[in-house]
Design a protein around this motif. Structure first.
Motif, short mmCIF file in Angstrom:
data_model
loop_
_atom_site.label_atom_id
_atom_site.label_comp_id
_atom_site.label_asym_id
_atom_site.label_seq_id
_atom_site.Cartn_x
_atom_site.Cartn_y
_atom_site.Cartn_z
N ALA B 10 -6.45 1.47 -2.52
CA ALA B 10 -5.76 1.01 -3.74
C ALA B 10 -6.74 0.96 -4.91
O ALA B 10 -7.93 0.69 -4.72
N ASN B 11 -6.22 1.22 -6.08
CA ASN B 11 -7.03 1.16 -7.29
C ASN B 11 -6.65 -0.07 -8.10
O ASN B 11 -5.48 -0.45 -8.13
N ILE B 53 -5.14 -11.75 -10.36
CA ILE B 53 -4.34 -10.70 -9.74
C ILE B 53 -2.88 -10.90 -10.13
O ILE B 53 -2.31 -11.95 -9.86
N SER B 55 -0.16 -8.41 -9.68
CA SER B 55 0.80 -7.84 -8.75
C SER B 55 0.17 -6.74 -7.92
O SER B 55 -0.91 -6.23 -8.25
N LEU B 56 0.85 -6.40 -6.84
CA LEU B 56 0.38 -5.35 -5.93
C LEU B 56 1.53 -4.36 -5.72
O LEU B 56 2.67 -4.78 -5.53
N ALA B 57 1.22 -3.09 -5.77
CA ALA B 57 2.23 -2.07 -5.49
C ALA B 57 1.55 -1.00 -4.65
O ALA B 57 1.02 -0.03 -5.17
N PHE B 58 1.54 -1.24 -3.34
CA PHE B 58 0.79 -0.36 -2.45
C PHE B 58 1.44 1.01 -2.31
O PHE B 58 0.78 1.97 -1.99
N HIS B 61 -0.34 2.59 -4.65
CA HIS B 61 -1.78 2.36 -4.48
C HIS B 61 -2.37 1.57 -5.64
O HIS B 61 -3.49 1.83 -6.07
N ILE B 63 -3.28 -2.12 -7.64
CA ILE B 63 -3.50 -3.56 -7.79
C ILE B 63 -3.55 -3.81 -9.29
O ILE B 63 -4.35 -3.17 -10.00
#
Lengths: 69, 69
Positions: B10-11, B53, B55-58, B61, B63
């Motif tokens: 992840a970037n 941080i 949110s995350l959206a894997f 990819h 962050i």
């Protein structure tokens, strides 16, 4: 050579001092939704939790959350 | 059958309204360090950023971080 990126396989835990509780496995999305965080896993299941993202440790496949009071 | 978990790729991006700036690629660890976040990538490189941080959206990819004033 372009390297294809791999999907993440991370689990979300709620941390409380020394304690760690699994909240959701194979999390795909975490985003704010009003005062809560919306967690969605790779199966499309959702959870809404009053927390914030504390830390990430992908080497251990861990997303750590802390509860908001 | 046990499925071996894969590493994340992840970037980390800093988001500011509509804008998104790449902060670090192939992030492995993000954790609080004093008033900042410490980011470490899979190559062992580190950055310290005054942010949280968001949110995350894997699936993408990603962050997403937001700056702390």
């Amino acid at each position: 050579m372009e390297r294809k990126k791999r999907m993440c396989e991370a689990n979300a835990y709620m941390i409380d001092g020394e304690n760690k509780t699994l909240v959701m496995e194979s999390v795909d999305i975490i985003e704010p939704e009003g005062e809560k965080l919306r967690l969605e896993n790779i199966f499309g299941e959702q959870k809404f939790i009053k927390a914030r993202i504390h830390s990430l440790a992908f080497n251990d496949h861990q997303i750590n959350l802390v509860a908001l009071s």
